[in-house]
Design an enzyme around this catalytic site. Sequence first.
Site, mmCIF file in Angstrom:
data_model
loop_
_atom_site.group_PDB
_atom_site.id
_atom_site.type_symbol
_atom_site.label_atom_id
_atom_site.label_comp_id
_atom_site.label_asym_id
_atom_site.label_seq_id
_atom_site.Cartn_x
_atom_site.Cartn_y
_atom_site.Cartn_z
ATOM 1 N N VAL A 262 -8.023 -13.441 8.990
ATOM 2 C CA VAL A 262 -7.839 -14.879 9.225
ATOM 3 C C VAL A 262 -7.340 -15.063 10.660
ATOM 4 C CG1 VAL A 262 -6.502 -16.912 8.586
ATOM 5 C CG2 VAL A 262 -7.415 -15.400 6.811
ATOM 6 N N VAL B 136 7.672 -5.882 -4.743
ATOM 7 C CA VAL B 136 6.797 -5.527 -5.866
ATOM 8 C C VAL B 136 7.504 -5.915 -7.168
ATOM 9 C CG1 VAL B 136 5.738 -3.608 -7.107
ATOM 10 C CG2 VAL B 136 5.766 -3.595 -4.595
ATOM 11 N N SER C 85 0.816 -1.216 0.000
ATOM 12 C CA SER C 85 0.000 0.000 0.000
ATOM 13 C C SER C 85 0.851 1.268 0.000
ATOM 14 C CB SER C 85 -0.915 0.036 1.226
ATOM 15 O OG SER C 85 -1.691 -1.133 1.261
ATOM 16 N N HIS D 240 11.838 0.385 7.066
ATOM 17 C CA HIS D 240 12.699 0.962 6.029
ATOM 18 C C HIS D 240 12.226 2.384 5.787
ATOM 19 C CE1 HIS D 240 14.378 1.697 2.092
ATOM 20 N NE2 HIS D 240 13.228 1.546 1.477
ATOM 21 N N TYR E 232 17.951 5.353 -2.758
ATOM 22 C CA TYR E 232 17.304 5.343 -4.072
ATOM 23 C C TYR E 232 16.287 6.477 -4.142
ATOM 24 C CZ TYR E 232 13.407 2.825 -1.770
ATOM 25 O OH TYR E 232 12.378 2.468 -0.940
ATOM 26 N N GLU F 147 36.218 -41.732 -0.028
ATOM 27 C CA GLU F 147 35.533 -40.936 0.987
ATOM 28 C C GLU F 147 35.377 -41.847 2.184
ATOM 29 O OE1 GLU F 147 31.820 -39.685 -0.656
ATOM 30 O OE2 GLU F 147 32.731 -38.076 -1.832
ATOM 31 N N LEU F 148 35.861 -41.442 3.323
ATOM 32 C CA LEU F 148 35.735 -42.248 4.537
ATOM 33 C C LEU F 148 34.730 -41.572 5.465
ATOM 34 C CD1 LEU F 148 39.520 -43.044 5.222
ATOM 35 C CD2 LEU F 148 37.844 -44.442 3.978
ATOM 36 N N ASP G 103 22.041 -33.783 -8.207
ATOM 37 C CA ASP G 103 22.829 -34.968 -8.551
ATOM 38 C C ASP G 103 23.294 -35.594 -7.250
ATOM 39 O OD1 ASP G 103 24.669 -32.938 -7.958
ATOM 40 O OD2 ASP G 103 26.192 -33.802 -9.274
ATOM 41 N N THR H 281 24.934 -39.341 -5.087
ATOM 42 C CA THR H 281 25.516 -40.682 -5.146
ATOM 43 C C THR H 281 24.715 -41.572 -4.197
ATOM 44 O OG1 THR H 281 27.096 -40.050 -3.445
ATOM 45 C CG2 THR H 281 27.887 -40.020 -5.716
ATOM 46 N N LEU I 102 9.605 1.150 -7.119
ATOM 47 C CA LEU I 102 10.739 1.117 -8.037
ATOM 48 C C LEU I 102 11.029 -0.321 -8.460
ATOM 49 C CD1 LEU I 102 11.194 3.547 -5.857
ATOM 50 C CD2 LEU I 102 13.351 3.809 -7.076
HETATM 51 C C1 LIG Z 1 8.887 1.875 2.497
HETATM 52 C C2 LIG Z 1 8.908 0.728 1.542
HETATM 53 C C3 LIG Z 1 9.417 0.918 0.283
HETATM 54 C C4 LIG Z 1 9.432 -0.147 -0.617
HETATM 55 N N1 LIG Z 1 9.876 0.095 -1.864
HETATM 56 C C5 LIG Z 1 9.824 -0.884 -2.773
HETATM 57 C C6 LIG Z 1 10.170 -0.627 -4.096
HETATM 58 O O1 LIG Z 1 10.482 0.490 -4.458
HETATM 59 N N2 LIG Z 1 10.184 -1.662 -4.969
HETATM 60 C C7 LIG Z 1 9.825 -2.909 -4.589
HETATM 61 O O2 LIG Z 1 9.861 -3.799 -5.412
HETATM 62 N N3 LIG Z 1 9.461 -3.170 -3.336
HETATM 63 C C8 LIG Z 1 9.442 -2.194 -2.412
HETATM 64 N N4 LIG Z 1 9.084 -2.450 -1.131
HETATM 65 C C9 LIG Z 1 8.761 -3.831 -0.734
HETATM 66 C C10 LIG Z 1 7.362 -4.200 -1.148
HETATM 67 O O3 LIG Z 1 6.496 -3.179 -0.801
HETATM 68 C C11 LIG Z 1 6.899 -5.485 -0.480
HETATM 69 O O4 LIG Z 1 7.894 -6.446 -0.523
HETATM 70 C C12 LIG Z 1 5.643 -6.018 -1.156
HETATM 71 O O5 LIG Z 1 4.674 -5.014 -1.259
HETATM 72 C C13 LIG Z 1 5.069 -7.189 -0.378
HETATM 73 O O6 LIG Z 1 3.851 -7.567 -0.974
HETATM 74 P P1 LIG Z 1 2.943 -8.670 -0.269
HETATM 75 O O7 LIG Z 1 1.764 -8.853 -1.130
HETATM 76 O O8 LIG Z 1 3.781 -9.850 0.017
HETATM 77 O O9 LIG Z 1 2.613 -8.069 1.138
HETATM 78 P P2 LIG Z 1 1.492 -7.008 1.584
HETATM 79 O O10 LIG Z 1 1.295 -5.959 0.604
HETATM 80 O O11 LIG Z 1 1.856 -6.597 2.960
HETATM 81 O O12 LIG Z 1 0.191 -7.876 1.612
HETATM 82 C C14 LIG Z 1 -0.040 -8.813 2.639
HETATM 83 C C15 LIG Z 1 -1.512 -8.756 2.941
HETATM 84 O O13 LIG Z 1 -1.848 -9.788 3.859
HETATM 85 C C16 LIG Z 1 -2.919 -9.286 4.628
HETATM 86 N N5 LIG Z 1 -3.000 -10.058 5.867
HETATM 87 C C17 LIG Z 1 -2.028 -10.266 6.758
HETATM 88 N N6 LIG Z 1 -2.502 -11.008 7.792
HETATM 89 C C18 LIG Z 1 -3.774 -11.273 7.518
HETATM 90 C C19 LIG Z 1 -4.797 -11.988 8.197
HETATM 91 N N7 LIG Z 1 -4.575 -12.584 9.387
HETATM 92 N N8 LIG Z 1 -5.999 -12.071 7.635
HETATM 93 C C20 LIG Z 1 -6.267 -11.474 6.437
HETATM 94 N N9 LIG Z 1 -5.325 -10.769 5.762
HETATM 95 C C21 LIG Z 1 -4.108 -10.682 6.285
HETATM 96 C C22 LIG Z 1 -2.536 -7.861 4.872
HETATM 97 O O14 LIG Z 1 -3.630 -7.060 5.236
HETATM 98 C C23 LIG Z 1 -1.919 -7.462 3.560
HETATM 99 O O15 LIG Z 1 -2.835 -6.844 2.712
HETATM 100 C C24 LIG Z 1 9.007 -1.414 -0.217
HETATM 101 C C25 LIG Z 1 8.520 -1.597 1.055
HETATM 102 C C26 LIG Z 1 8.463 -0.540 1.922
HETATM 103 C C27 LIG Z 1 7.917 -0.768 3.283
#
Ligand SMILES: Cc1cc2nc3c(=O)[nH]c(=O)nc-3n(C[C@H](O)[C@H](O)[C@H](O)COP(=O)(O)OP(=O)(O)OC[C@H]3O[C@@H](n4cnc5c(N)ncnc54)[C@H](O)[C@@H]3O)c2cc1C
Length: 810
Positions: free
Chosen positions: A173, A354, A46, A224, A255, A638-639, A541, A543, A51
């Site tokens: 959940v 992302v 969110s 972060h 960045y 090999e031992l 692979d 043995t 990037l």
């Molecule tokens: C500040 C910041 C900058 C970033 N910049 C970049 C970037 O520039 N480029 C990049 O590639 N990545 C970036 N990332 C990383 C990237 O945002 C995340 O790795 C990625 O969004 C993770 O996606 P996700 O779907 O795994 O997790 P999320 O988007 O966190 O989705 C997980 C979902 O699970 C749901 N959930 C969790 N527990 C439950 C539950 N018990 N019941 C129901 N739902 C649940 C949550 O509500 C959430 O919506 C950044 C992250 C941060 C914090």
Amino acid sequence: MTGPRVVIIGAGVVGAALADELSARGWSDITVVDQGPVPATGGSSSHAPGLVFQINASKTMAEFARYTVEKLGALDLDGEPCFRQVGGLEVATTPERLAELHRRHGWATAWGIESRLLTPEECAERHPLVDPDVVLGGLLIPTDGLARAVHAVEAQLRAARSRGVRVLERHEVLDVRTEDGRVTGVVTDHGELAADIVVCCAGIWGPRIARMVGLPLPLTPLAHQLAWTGPVPALAGRTDEATLPILRHQDADLYYRQRFDGLGIGYYGHRPMPVDPDDIVSVDKAEVMPSVLTFTPGDFAPAWAETHRLLPATAAAEITEGINGLFSFTTDQMPLMGEAPDVKGFWVAEAVWVTHSAGVGRAMAEWLVDGHCSSFDLHECDLSRFEPHQLAPDYVLARDCQNYVEVYDILHPLQPMEEPRPLRLSPFHSRQRELDAFFLEASGWERPQWYGANARLLDGRDIPVPNDWAARYWSPIVGAEALASRESVALYDMTALKRIEVSGPGAVAFLQRLTTGDVDKSVGSVTYCLLLDVDGGIRSDITVARLGRDLFQVGANGNLDLDWLHRHADDTVVIRDVTAGTCCVGVWGPLARDLVQPLADADFSNEGFRYFRAKRAHIGAVPVTALRLSYIGELGWELYTTADMGARLWDTLWAAGREYGIIAGGRGAFTSLRLEKGYRSFGTDMTFEHDPYEAGLGFAVKMDKGDFIGRAALAERAASIRRRLTCLTIDDPADVVMGREPVYDGATCVGYVTSAGFGYTIGKGIAYAWLPAELATPGRALDIGYFDRRVAAIVAEEPLYDPAMRRLRA
Ligand SMILES: Cc1cc2nc3c(=O)[nH]c(=O)nc-3n(C[C@H](O)[C@H](O)[C@H](O)COP(=O)(O)OP(=O)(O)OC[C@H]3O[C@@H](n4cnc5c(N)ncnc54)[C@H](O)[C@@H]3O)c2cc1C
């Protein structure tokens, strides 16, 4: 087809990609549940600035990213693009980083991603805020860009919904139901959902969800820093959200991205700020959103100062917003994908950026629907890759924090982790220390790379010195040990290799079904063979030594092999990882028999103990299992013995070996010797994506022994070999390369290097490489791209050393 009932937990960018990819393959009984409002759920997706830098040392990660670019580039949401292809620019402000950019250019080229090196002036042309006097050069990746993660979530969920997928927002959940080791459903705060498959795409909450089925998930949420400037006067009037390339200044852990007339700035240079998943606040209690913590300006101060240096125009701007945003880190910087070993139907797709999200979604969908993934090699991502100690919370926290620190660092391929160490010590360790071993680390084991005590072997030998980069974690002693191993006899500590015992009335049938070799041979036989996936791709692979009618010892590559065996076993076989309780020393060299025979109570003569046979014996007071095989291409065994007897075994061999000039050899020498002999290393030379024929391992496949996993796919693959794992030699001893470099035919990149090193016996550099079959002809001249140079290489007949096998069979 509707497929099984699937519940995807998490509607972030990973869960959405998976729902889309699964439904596109015809599964539609899919429910995506999220505790937050969709599409901006409050998870990491969110607030990610989006990037997408594609270049990665890992081919798989680069391919995930490339697919994300392709997919999101073609997606829109109500006419709004999900991806802006503004290009990516990485700049260097130090000579070391400039060299690193050349190396990264090599990876990009090897993995088929276009990139270009730029002068400082060209960097400033591409990104007018960059001060050309501060940078030494840059690397441009024209296809990189900005993903709009929330748009991508919504667009992919819409596509999925149109195929019947249900999306339940604000459903938390609370539990995952299991019965007889299978998932049966999930419990939400709005009731239960039945499921045959549950996929955890819960990002930073992943460990909490996984714990519901007793699965330890080795990831840590770390905060972060992401800050946004107000207007930068030099960007005044920019009405497009982003046209400037995304920018990386890795020397300072920074960045940047444009947002209209301001910038987003991400920073990895601050102290690691881990958060316990249990401490993440709920959607309703969160001030902004659960994955957003309060910005700590003090931590950001160095980033802002450095930003003014690189982008002087920012001095006229202010930081107006900032967050400490949470996302997942893992112990090896790779995602966690796959099915839980002990809970059928519980899958995870975790620790995914992302950048890699669409690729991971596709890989997971293929894996779930087809039973294997054909588009990507997943061996580095598989959830089951970890050793038990790598799941310990202390280990996970320490490594994840360190990986945060190192995320933009220049890492040498041999660079070992520093903490936590030491972890696993072989019984030979104290003896190795006495020999002044220089230790690197392998799966937690302290493993000698060379022995300082062998410096005396340098007398009278002229060991060529490689270039600076290849000379790190290297000593000329490596060469002396390699040569001495071919002259007398050497001890090599092989304890770090995985050993698995397979026993029981079903053991023969089980191994016949799982491996490509015929293991139903006499007790005492040893078989080199492969584990294949159903598509004929190499999983490992191994043995297989038959030690009894129903008892086998399998020499394997790692935990994935153990997991693969477990997944296919029934109650007629018992599978035990015996690695930790045992040890192994390779006694190799032309004098190995002179050393071992007098110590043994069994016949170790050539006739009495043939090549690729196994025997139980005593070496002095030590009971051993001896396997006559050698990765270094010399006579020897090999031992194996139990860990308690290891030191005694070493001492017995060492004392008796003095008269033969015995030495201890390290991993550096081992690698050189195995390359000379053409022995492949799984994970580097071949992976899940390669078949035995193209990898030069067709000899390990016994098609006529009956059915085995992967057999059906092999006939077709054998008939269409388009690439080959090929041996190249390099004449100039300084030109040792390290692996993952592009190989050129003229100006065209035609493949990439896998393993490489120097062959001290043959006096040449060696590089194995994947090449188109038509170029894999001995004598063909090619070039290897090494940093900013081209290294001349020639395709060679292999093996380079002892092709007639006289040394091994003597
Ligand atoms: C500040 C910041 C900058 C970033 N910049 C970049 C970037 O520039 N480029 C990049 O590639 N990545 C970036 N990332 C990383 C990237 O945002 C995340 O790795 C990625 O969004 C993770 O996606 P996700 O779907 O795994 O997790 P999320 O988007 O966190 O989705 C997980 C979902 O699970 C749901 N959930 C969790 N527990 C439950 C539950 N018990 N019941 C129901 N739902 C649940 C949550 O509500 C959430 O919506 C950044 C992250 C941060 C914090």
